[in-house]
Write a protein that holds these residues in place. Structure first.
Motif: not given
Length: 486
Positions: A118-119, A249-251, A255-257
């Protein structure tokens, strides 16, 4: 007499055929020219250059595949496909390397495979939109060359730090616990080999030499003293499966990576890469929109099958160029090899990759950093105003220092842009900088330069050895400013 013109019916009948013949002729000529170019590029130096970026690829790919966050088989197959496609499109050794920021955060936060995919997809969507809408041109247009060179210099220093971390994983010189397969002695030997033949990379394939040395060591260690739970290479037919990230997972991945990867990709993998590609290959300019679209397509397709998120990068191009790559032949060969090993060995190669000496990988990564950092010397090419030269250097160092210090390309970029903006406002509304005798030194330097140029004009050019590679990493000729006569 008036000239007889063809009738409308005649034009309608003949023009499409002529256009079709002209189009088909151009296609044939293009294919023929590419085949001739590919044949002439089949040199050992091209294969050596294709291995130049392995110091970045192998450690990241191995770490993520061993933790189950990416699929090794899919990464090899799609990495090979993108090598071939980018070679055909750009006609230069355009590297294909992992997205480092996503990889680092994924390993630190133990993200799932779906979140990693997702990232990669989210970042690629943003970069692709910037390329399709040509918005990336705005970023390129308003980014000073000093900031671009600072990003490249900072990335080079970061490569040096990562290389040191790889080498420090090896055991020290001799002593208790010394590991014959991964130690400082191998690092020193690889270092000497690279720099002993640094300017003869076209004739002496140093990347092949040290890579084969590491591969032999890895094979011996794998079958004599393997690590626990090792996987041995096994031939077969390996396939891939689809990976569809959930909305959560996409979100989480974005946001994280993903957010931290966007400035790194836009600045280093697109803008800085385009600048370096145009320096090295001015006859084959690489447009920033084309690079952006290429990055987007790679991951919107590959991440759907579990491939590691890929991008291009100025460091990888510099590394492959330094080790001998001068055409698309190098990465097309590399792509074919990746596809072969991905299809017929796949994930079973993880054990062999794990045994590859990190000491040798560190040296390869260190050299790629050196070659990328070398472009910083061109930051003032064609600039003769002493105040502007001084400001460019300060902006470049500021960008590089903040990038390395905060370990973030975005912060380095913002710091460099703020410094450049302040210098611009100070020069526009505050006048020249205080006199510190730098102008006197600059005039003396120009006088020496003109004297040297006049001396060189009177001396016939000498023919150098074919074995030596004196080529600078910057291929675009510097246009000197004509000085008015007194």
């Amino acid at each position: 007499m008036a000239e007889v013109l063809p009738t409308t019916a005649t034009q309608t009948a003949t023009t499409p055929a002529a256009q079709q013949g002209s189009f088909s002729t151009r296609i044939k000529e293009n294919v023929k020219e590419r085949l001739v170019s590919f044949k002439s590029g089949m040199r050992l130096s091209e294969f050596s250059g294709s291995l130049g970026d392995l110091g970045t690829l192998l450690p990241i790919l191995l770490s993520l595949s061993l933790t189950g966050q990416v699929d090794l088989t899919a990464s090899l197959i799609f990495g090979g496909i993108w090598n071939i496609v980018t070679g055909v499109v750009f006609r230069m050794p355009m590297c294909v390397q992992p997205m480092k920021s996503i990889a680092a955060i994924a390993l630190t936060n133990k993200m799932s495979m779906g979140a990693v995919m997702g990232a990669g997809m989210s970042v690629s969507t943003v970069i692709m939109v910037l390329g399709i809408t040509r918005t990336i041109y705005l970023v390129k247009r308003y980014t000073p060359i000093a900031v671009i060179r600072g990003i490249q210099l900072g990335t080079a220093v970061s490569f040096g730090g990562k290389a040191a971390e790889l080498i420090l994983k090896a055991k020290s010189f001799g002593g208790e616990g010394w590991d014959w397969a991964n130690n400082y002695e191998w690092a020193c030997l690889a270092f000497v080999i690279v720099f002993l033949f640094y300017y003869r990379a076209k004739r002496i394939p140093t990347a092949i030499i040290i890579f084969m040395l590491g591969l032999i060591i890895a094979f011996i260690k794998l079958y004599t003293n393997p690590p626990p739970l090792v996987v041995y290479p096994k031939i077969g037919v390996y396939t891939v499966s689809t990976i569809v990230p959930t909305p959560e997972e996409f979100k989480h991945g974005f946001l994280s990576a993903g957010l931290g990867q966007i400035p790194l990709t836009a600045l280093n993998s697109v803008i800085a890469l385009a600048a370096l590609a145009n320096d090295l290959f001015p006859e084959k300019p690489a447009g920033t929109p084309t690079i952006s679209i290429s990055i987007g397509a790679m991951n919107l397709i590959g991440c759907f099958f579990g491939s590691i998120p890929f991008c291009h990068g100025s460091g990888g191009l510099a590394a492959q160029y330094r080790f001998g790559a001068r055409s698309e032949v190098s990465i097309i060969i590399l792509g074919i090899l990746k596809i072969f090993f991905g299809l017929f060995f796949g994930s079973s190669l993880s054990g062999l990759i794990a045994c590859f000496p990190t000491a040798i990988l560190g040296v390869m990564l260190f050299v790629s950093g050196i070659e990328l950092g070398a472009v910083a010397r061109t930051v003032n090419d064609g600039v003769y105003d002493d105040q502007k030269r001084h400001a460019n250097f300060i902006v470049m160092i500021t960008t590089a220092g903040m990038l390395v210090g905060f370990k973030n390309d975005g912060i380095g970029f913002l710091g460099g842009m703020v410094a450049a903006g302040c210098f611009y406002l100070a020069a526009r509304f505050g006048g020249s900088m205080d006199d510190d005798n730098t102008g006197v030194a600059m005039v003396q330097q120009q006088q020496v330069g003109h004297l040297h140029a006049a001396t060189q004009d009177s001396i016939p050019a000498s023919r150098g050895s074919d074995d030596e590679d004196h080529s600078s990493i910057r291929k675009v000729p510097v246009q000197t400013e004509q000085q008015p006569r007194a």
